[in-house]
Design a protein around this motif. Structure first.
Motif, PDB file in Angstrom:
ATOM      1  N   LEU A 117      47.049  34.757  49.453  1.00 24.51           N
ATOM      2  CA  LEU A 117      45.892  34.638  48.580  1.00 24.51           C
ATOM      3  C   LEU A 117      45.378  33.209  48.564  1.00 24.51           C
ATOM      4  O   LEU A 117      46.154  32.258  48.674  1.00 24.51           O
ATOM      5  N   PRO A 118      44.059  33.028  48.389  1.00 21.04           N
ATOM      6  CA  PRO A 118      43.534  31.682  48.165  1.00 21.04           C
ATOM      7  C   PRO A 118      44.151  31.081  46.915  1.00 21.04           C
ATOM      8  O   PRO A 118      44.586  31.800  46.004  1.00 21.04           O
ATOM      9  N   GLN A 119      44.161  29.746  46.831  1.00 18.50           N
ATOM     10  CA  GLN A 119      44.844  29.081  45.729  1.00 18.50           C
ATOM     11  C   GLN A 119      44.334  29.542  44.367  1.00 18.50           C
ATOM     12  O   GLN A 119      45.103  29.743  43.433  1.00 18.50           O
ATOM     13  N   GLY A 120      43.000  29.714  44.245  1.00 21.99           N
ATOM     14  CA  GLY A 120      42.429  30.067  42.965  1.00 21.99           C
ATOM     15  C   GLY A 120      42.762  31.465  42.508  1.00 21.99           C
ATOM     16  O   GLY A 120      42.573  31.796  41.335  1.00 21.99           O
ATOM     17  N   LEU A 121      43.285  32.323  43.403  1.00 28.75           N
ATOM     18  CA  LEU A 121      43.586  33.712  43.046  1.00 28.75           C
ATOM     19  C   LEU A 121      45.081  33.949  42.852  1.00 28.75           C
ATOM     20  O   LEU A 121      45.508  35.084  42.683  1.00 28.75           O
ATOM     21  N   LYS A 122      45.889  32.903  42.889  1.00 22.96           N
ATOM     22  CA  LYS A 122      47.333  33.078  42.795  1.00 22.96           C
ATOM     23  C   LYS A 122      47.834  33.152  41.348  1.00 22.96           C
ATOM     24  O   LYS A 122      48.967  33.522  41.104  1.00 22.96           O
ATOM     25  N   SER A 123      46.987  32.755  40.389  1.00 21.10           N
ATOM     26  CA  SER A 123      47.430  32.791  39.005  1.00 21.10           C
ATOM     27  C   SER A 123      47.311  34.203  38.442  1.00 21.10           C
ATOM     28  O   SER A 123      46.517  35.007  38.911  1.00 21.10           O
ATOM     29  N   SER A 124      48.098  34.484  37.433  1.00 21.56           N
ATOM     30  CA  SER A 124      48.068  35.808  36.821  1.00 21.56           C
ATOM     31  C   SER A 124      46.784  36.010  36.039  1.00 21.56           C
ATOM     32  O   SER A 124      46.347  35.110  35.323  1.00 21.56           O
ATOM     33  N   PRO A 125      46.162  37.204  36.141  1.00 24.87           N
ATOM     34  CA  PRO A 125      44.946  37.469  35.369  1.00 24.87           C
ATOM     35  C   PRO A 125      45.175  37.379  33.859  1.00 24.87           C
ATOM     36  O   PRO A 125      44.228  37.198  33.101  1.00 24.87           O
ATOM     37  N   SER A 126      46.446  37.520  33.423  1.00 24.34           N
ATOM     38  CA  SER A 126      46.728  37.455  31.990  1.00 24.34           C
ATOM     39  C   SER A 126      46.675  36.034  31.454  1.00 24.34           C
ATOM     40  O   SER A 126      46.697  35.827  30.241  1.00 24.34           O
ATOM     41  N   ILE A 127      46.646  35.034  32.329  1.00 24.92           N
ATOM     42  CA  ILE A 127      46.591  33.641  31.903  1.00 24.92           C
ATOM     43  C   ILE A 127      45.146  33.181  31.963  1.00 24.92           C
ATOM     44  O   ILE A 127      44.571  33.063  33.054  1.00 24.92           O
ATOM     45  N   PRO A 128      44.483  32.922  30.830  1.00 26.12           N
ATOM     46  CA  PRO A 128      43.071  32.539  30.845  1.00 26.12           C
ATOM     47  C   PRO A 128      42.876  31.169  31.468  1.00 26.12           C
ATOM     48  O   PRO A 128      43.723  30.285  31.340  1.00 26.12           O
ATOM     49  N   ASN A 129      41.747  31.014  32.154  1.00 26.13           N
ATOM     50  CA  ASN A 129      41.403  29.729  32.752  1.00 26.13           C
ATOM     51  C   ASN A 129      40.359  29.057  31.868  1.00 26.13           C
ATOM     52  O   ASN A 129      39.277  29.609  31.664  1.00 26.13           O
ATOM     53  N   PRO A 130      40.655  27.876  31.321  1.00 31.58           N
ATOM     54  CA  PRO A 130      39.730  27.251  30.363  1.00 31.58           C
ATOM     55  C   PRO A 130      38.386  26.897  30.968  1.00 31.58           C
ATOM     56  O   PRO A 130      37.375  26.870  30.257  1.00 31.58           O
ATOM     57  N   ASP A 131      38.352  26.608  32.266  1.00 32.47           N
ATOM     58  CA  ASP A 131      37.089  26.223  32.906  1.00 32.47           C
ATOM     59  C   ASP A 131      36.266  27.432  33.325  1.00 32.47           C
ATOM     60  O   ASP A 131      35.042  27.347  33.437  1.00 32.47           O
ATOM     61  N   TYR A 132      36.929  28.544  33.568  1.00 35.20           N
ATOM     62  CA  TYR A 132      36.237  29.751  34.014  1.00 35.20           C
ATOM     63  C   TYR A 132      36.752  30.956  33.206  1.00 35.20           C
ATOM     64  O   TYR A 132      37.394  31.852  33.759  1.00 35.20           O
ATOM     65  N   PRO A 133      36.487  30.991  31.898  1.00 37.57           N
ATOM     66  CA  PRO A 133      37.046  32.049  31.048  1.00 37.57           C
ATOM     67  C   PRO A 133      36.519  33.440  31.368  1.00 37.57           C
ATOM     68  O   PRO A 133      37.228  34.431  31.165  1.00 37.57           O
TER      69      PRO A 133
END
Length: 447
Positions: free
Chosen positions: A23-39
């Protein structure tokens, strides 16, 4: 070197792609963890910090400048005119034949080249992140539309008229159906935006890997390395293969000028030169660095030496390949027509024989075509035919010389300088325009 630090692989993401690290780096985080810059997107499709990249570019450029100045100083000290005396003699004796001057030059060249790629990545990352912010805004609007649609659907679902009968029931049911349809459309619109963000993440990852590869390639000369002559030649041959093919095609084309046009020998030379030019063209158009130079030129206005050099090289190879490709195409068409009337099944051997004969015939005809642009140049000369031949031979000879110089400069550092490259590019560009005049007669023959 990491160009764009991303989020570590989440322990909650157990998909096969994530486990394999594809996966690309930006897609490796869990969807359950919100991203503050891209909520609203739920992930950062373009991780990286342009300020960090900019600082790295400045540091590399400064380092390259120091190494260039140091190399210049050492060169002056070795020359003998800048520093005299016993100490100077002892200093030069210590450095004479040593690796320091060459290592300084190679290091400066490598770091300068790496800095240029880091600078390019800074602009590319900034563009990626601008697109990501736009998608985040689109996702926000899509989410708001979805929330509104869900609210209307909930209200329509709770309408007491749904439990009744008659026209009021039908009206309430129709309202609920419309509300549910609006929810589906809003959900689809949001998913489309997120899909675009995922594609952007993949594009960001691909470009980051490309730039990282170029930086690694640029720093090959930083570490002292003494390969054998066979390894050096193999590396040089592979790196300069398109130019070697173009040079060989130019030599064959020059030889063809001394052969009677319209004959078998001229046809063989034409097809040989065209095959080499076509191969060189294919290698160039599949080279990522060539494409990057062209894209930067057309999209960012970076019309540097590399851009014009690639334009001229591609144009020259295309012009060299076109006569031979035309002969093969016409030969194939003539073969098809000749065999089309046959009632029996045609064997492969007969097809190939007929194809070869037809192609050779067409190549002979093409080799006898003229160049109207050349005729305009020599018009008014006492003997225009002889003058045209002189101009054509001179132009081809000059092309062989510039191509040969280009190959020599790639092997000898002393010949490698931007001024000479720009001059040869200008000469070859003018020759390409002149040679392009032959397309007029070729077009008349084809159509």
């Amino acid at each position: 070197m990491t160009l764009s630090p991303g989020v570590e692989k989440s322990p909650y993401d157990n998909s096969p792609a994530a486990r394999e690290g594809s996966l690309p780096q930006g897609l490796k985080s869990s969807p359950s963890i919100p991203n503050p810059d891209y909520p609203h997107l739920g992930f950062n499709p373009t991780p990286g910090d342009t300020e960090t990249v900019s600082d790295l570019y400045k540091k590399l450029s400064s380092c390259a400048k120091v190494l260039e100045d140091t190399h210049g100083l050492v060169t002056k000290l070795m020359d003998g005119s800048y520093w005299e005396g016993d100490a100077a003699v002892a200093f030069r004796e210590q450095l004479d034949g040593g690796p320091l001057p060459l290592n300084l030059k190679n290091a400066a060249h490598s770091i300068r080249k790496a800095a240029r790629h880091v600078h390019s990545w800074e602009g590319e990352l900034d563009e990626f992140q601008s697109r990501a912010k736009k998608l985040e805004q689109d996702a926000k609007e899509a989410q708001e539309a979805l929330d509104t649609a869900k609210g209307h659907a909930t209200k329509a679902k709770n309408n007491p008229d749904l439990d009744g009968k008659g026209s009021q029931h039908e009206k309430a049911q129709k309202s609920l159906t419309g509300a549910n349809t609006a929810v589906e459309k809003a959900q689809s619109d949001l998913e489309k935006v997120i899909g675009k963000a995922k594609k952007l993440a993949e594009e960001h990852e691909e470009k980051a890997r490309y730039r990282a590869g170029k930086i690694r390639g640029a720093t090959k000369k930083l570490a002292p390395h003494e390969p054998g002559w066979l390894e050096e030649f193999a590396d040089w041959f592979t790196e300069n293969l398109p130019d070697i093919l173009s040079f060989t095609a130019g030599v064959i084309g020059l030889v063809a000028l001394f052969v009677a046009t319209g004959g078998v020998a001229a046809a063989v030379l034409l097809l040989s030169a065209a095959a080499l030019s076509a191969t060189a063209l294919l290698l160039r158009v599949t080279d990522d660095e060539v494409w990057a130079s062209l894209v930067d030129g057309f999209t960012k206005g970076e019309f540097d030496s590399d851009f014009w050099g690639n334009i001229v090289s591609l144009s020259g190879d295309a012009l060299g390949a076109l006569p031979g490709l035309s002969a093969v195409g016409l030969g194939a068409r003539a073969t098809f027509r000749a065999l089309q009337t046959g009632e029996e099944a045609v064997k492969l051997g007969r097809v190939m024989t007929t194809m070869g004969s037809m192609t050779m015939s067409k190549a002979q005809a093409i080799s006898s075509l003229g160049n109207p642009a050349l005729n305009l140049i020599v018009r008014g000369a006492r003997n225009s035919a002889e003058a045209g031949e002189i101009v054509e031979i001179s132009s081809s000879s000059l092309g062989v010389v510039t191509a040969g110089y280009g190959l020599a400069s790639s092997a000898v550092d002393a010949l490698d300088n931007d001024g000479a490259k720009d001059s040869t590019t200008g000469i070859d560009g003018a020759r390409t325009v002149l040679d392009g005049g032959a397309l007029i007669d070729l077009a008349r023959y084809l159509f």
